[in-house]
Design a protein around this motif. Structure first.
Motif, PDB file in Angstrom:
ATOM      1  N   ILE A  91      -9.508  -5.690  -0.597  1.00  0.00           N
ATOM      2  CA  ILE A  91      -8.514  -4.996  -1.430  1.00  0.00           C
ATOM      3  C   ILE A  91      -8.543  -3.496  -1.168  1.00  0.00           C
ATOM      4  O   ILE A  91      -7.496  -2.841  -1.080  1.00  0.00           O
ATOM      5  N   LYS A  92      -9.736  -2.929  -0.997  1.00  0.00           N
ATOM      6  CA  LYS A  92      -9.846  -1.488  -0.739  1.00  0.00           C
ATOM      7  C   LYS A  92      -9.270  -1.141   0.639  1.00  0.00           C
ATOM      8  O   LYS A  92      -8.505  -0.172   0.782  1.00  0.00           O
ATOM      9  N   ASP A  93      -9.595  -1.925   1.657  1.00  0.00           N
ATOM     10  CA  ASP A  93      -9.169  -1.608   3.016  1.00  0.00           C
ATOM     11  C   ASP A  93      -7.693  -1.905   3.260  1.00  0.00           C
ATOM     12  O   ASP A  93      -7.012  -1.158   3.970  1.00  0.00           O
TER      13      ASP A  93
ATOM     14  N   LEU B  55      -5.196  -2.564   0.750  1.00  0.00           N
ATOM     15  CA  LEU B  55      -4.265  -2.054  -0.251  1.00  0.00           C
ATOM     16  C   LEU B  55      -4.595  -0.641  -0.717  1.00  0.00           C
ATOM     17  O   LEU B  55      -3.831  -0.046  -1.477  1.00  0.00           O
ATOM     18  N   GLY B  56      -5.731  -0.123  -0.284  1.00  0.00           N
ATOM     19  CA  GLY B  56      -6.115   1.225  -0.678  1.00  0.00           C
ATOM     20  C   GLY B  56      -6.518   1.338  -2.131  1.00  0.00           C
ATOM     21  O   GLY B  56      -6.554   2.440  -2.687  1.00  0.00           O
ATOM     22  N   MET B  57      -6.836   0.214  -2.751  1.00  0.00           N
ATOM     23  CA  MET B  57      -7.175   0.199  -4.171  1.00  0.00           C
ATOM     24  C   MET B  57      -8.639  -0.190  -4.363  1.00  0.00           C
ATOM     25  O   MET B  57      -9.031  -1.330  -4.097  1.00  0.00           O
ATOM     26  N   PRO B  58      -9.475   0.724  -4.840  1.00  0.00           N
ATOM     27  CA  PRO B  58     -10.863   0.337  -5.117  1.00  0.00           C
ATOM     28  C   PRO B  58     -10.905  -0.644  -6.280  1.00  0.00           C
ATOM     29  O   PRO B  58     -10.102  -0.549  -7.217  1.00  0.00           O
ATOM     30  N   VAL B  59     -11.806  -1.592  -6.209  1.00  0.00           N
ATOM     31  CA  VAL B  59     -11.966  -2.562  -7.299  1.00  0.00           C
ATOM     32  C   VAL B  59     -13.429  -2.960  -7.371  1.00  0.00           C
ATOM     33  O   VAL B  59     -14.088  -3.155  -6.346  1.00  0.00           O
TER      34      VAL B  59
ATOM     35  N   ARG C 200       0.835  -1.209   0.000  1.00  0.00           N
ATOM     36  CA  ARG C 200       0.000   0.000   0.000  1.00  0.00           C
ATOM     37  C   ARG C 200       0.868   1.256   0.000  1.00  0.00           C
ATOM     38  O   ARG C 200       0.537   2.250  -0.664  1.00  0.00           O
ATOM     39  N   THR C 201       1.991   1.220   0.710  1.00  0.00           N
ATOM     40  CA  THR C 201       2.892   2.374   0.777  1.00  0.00           C
ATOM     41  C   THR C 201       3.645   2.577  -0.537  1.00  0.00           C
ATOM     42  O   THR C 201       3.782   3.708  -1.020  1.00  0.00           O
ATOM     43  N   LEU C 202       4.111   1.470  -1.117  1.00  0.00           N
ATOM     44  CA  LEU C 202       4.918   1.557  -2.340  1.00  0.00           C
ATOM     45  C   LEU C 202       4.082   1.792  -3.590  1.00  0.00           C
ATOM     46  O   LEU C 202       4.588   2.317  -4.585  1.00  0.00           O
ATOM     47  N   LEU C 203       2.799   1.384  -3.539  1.00  0.00           N
ATOM     48  CA  LEU C 203       1.950   1.498  -4.727  1.00  0.00           C
ATOM     49  C   LEU C 203       0.676   2.282  -4.414  1.00  0.00           C
ATOM     50  O   LEU C 203      -0.417   1.711  -4.338  1.00  0.00           O
ATOM     51  N   PRO C 204       0.783   3.598  -4.252  1.00  0.00           N
ATOM     52  CA  PRO C 204      -0.420   4.410  -4.046  1.00  0.00           C
ATOM     53  C   PRO C 204      -1.236   4.459  -5.336  1.00  0.00           C
ATOM     54  O   PRO C 204      -0.761   4.053  -6.410  1.00  0.00           O
ATOM     55  N   GLN C 205      -2.450   4.936  -5.240  1.00  0.00           N
ATOM     56  CA  GLN C 205      -3.342   5.020  -6.402  1.00  0.00           C
ATOM     57  C   GLN C 205      -2.653   5.711  -7.576  1.00  0.00           C
ATOM     58  O   GLN C 205      -2.233   6.858  -7.474  1.00  0.00           O
ATOM     59  N   SER C 206      -2.524   5.016  -8.695  1.00  0.00           N
ATOM     60  CA  SER C 206      -1.922   5.565  -9.916  1.00  0.00           C
ATOM     61  C   SER C 206      -2.207   4.612 -11.060  1.00  0.00           C
ATOM     62  O   SER C 206      -2.628   3.463 -10.844  1.00  0.00           O
ATOM     63  N   LYS C 207      -1.960   5.039 -12.267  1.00  0.00           N
ATOM     64  CA  LYS C 207      -2.145   4.171 -13.422  1.00  0.00           C
ATOM     65  C   LYS C 207      -1.224   2.968 -13.324  1.00  0.00           C
ATOM     66  O   LYS C 207      -1.634   1.826 -13.592  1.00  0.00           O
ATOM     67  N   PHE C 208       0.020   3.191 -12.917  1.00  0.00           N
ATOM     68  CA  PHE C 208       0.971   2.095 -12.789  1.00  0.00           C
ATOM     69  C   PHE C 208       0.484   1.070 -11.770  1.00  0.00           C
ATOM     70  O   PHE C 208       0.548  -0.142 -12.008  1.00  0.00           O
ATOM     71  N   ALA C 209      -0.021   1.540 -10.621  1.00  0.00           N
ATOM     72  CA  ALA C 209      -0.491   0.637  -9.578  1.00  0.00           C
ATOM     73  C   ALA C 209      -1.683  -0.186 -10.061  1.00  0.00           C
ATOM     74  O   ALA C 209      -1.751  -1.402  -9.826  1.00  0.00           O
TER      75      ALA C 209
END
Length: 278
Positions: free
Chosen positions: A205-207, A209-213, A132-141
């Protein structure tokens, strides 16, 4: 009722033990033929189709290890609810049996809570926090998560591929298209798909990794799409809740919004009573 000659897919996920240089092994698929009895539209009753298991998986050592690990996590989470019951089966059959036990003994809310807890047991929190720290919300992530899922979670959902979609006005390869979900095919239950896979996975995944899916299952052909970076509908508004279950499902119930609301209300009242026993 028709008897037809159809193709059976055998999926070999290969040996991932030698992922170096030119020794990478690709996913191998073999196709054979088999005879199956297919029901017609009138017999299926619209969307409530009768499903035949026709995908045979040959799991490698990594797949078996991952399946057993998740199955153990689910049993450890829900074992106290079943008086110490343990599955005597192995491999994916064990995972399906444990999931079936949970679906029969827990309501919809409790099923989701149990699966989220099992996922938390299965994946170490420090690793999830680091990702979660290394891959914040972004196109790459988003594209990384999609690619990672297709490579390392085929044992759970079956063969899948990355596809493009439009997000925030630009094209991204952030969608995982699952050709035919292994879990849905094996359980043959819409309710188990929704309560033990779709909703808990989205929340986890949202909670963590911080990534909505957003997971969008197609109950007609058993395919599914995971769209990373897209928020799913509110649980009580999700169209999947209005899907009737398959005829072969032993529960044969409509997992609808009204029932979910009743369960949520009952669960909230139970928590209030526990905190204020009077």
């Amino acid at each position: 009722m028709d008897v037809k000659l159809i193709q059976e897919r055998r999926v070999f996920l290969g040996n991932w033990g030698n992922l170096r240089g030119n020794h990478k092994r690709k996913l191998r698929r073999k196709t054979t033929c088999c005879v199956a009895v297919l029901t017609g539209a009138a017999e299926r009753g619209g969307n409530e189709g009768t499903r035949n298991l026709n995908t045979v998986y040959t799991d490698n050592w990594f797949d078996k290890l991952a399946i057993d690990h998740l199955s153990e996590a689910v049993q450890a989470t829900s074992g106290h609810m079943f008086a110490g019951w343990r599955s005597k089966k192995s491999g994916y059959e064990s995972l399906v049996e444990v999931a079936t036990m949970a679906s029969r003994n827990l309501n919809q809310i409790k099923q989701r809570e149990a699966m989220i807890e099992a996922l938390q047991r299965a994946f170490p929190r420090p690793i999830l926090s680091l990702i979660r720290t290394l891959l914040p919300q972004s196109k790459f992530a988003r594209e990384y998560f999609a690619a990672f899922t297709t490579v390392f979670f085929a044992w759970l959902v079956g063969p899948c591929e990355v596809k493009e979609s439009e997000l925030n006005g630009r094209r991204e390869r952030n969608v995982v298209h699952i050709h035919k979900c292994r879990f849905l095919e094996q359980t043959n239950c819409v309710g188990m798909c929704i309560n033990l896979c779709k909703f808990p996975t989205q929340d986890f995944i949202k909670d963590s990794l911080g990534m909505p899916v957003s997971m969008i299952p197609n109950f007609d052909d058993m395919s599914c799409e995971m769209k990373f970076g897209e928020d799913p509908p509110a649980s009580i508004e999700d169209p999947a809740l209005n899907q009737p279950c398959y005829k072969l499902c032993k529960k044969k119930e409509k997992h609808d919004t009204d029932k979910l609301n009743q369960l949520k209300k009952r669960d909230a009242e139970s928590k209030i009573f526990e905190s204020h026993p009077f």
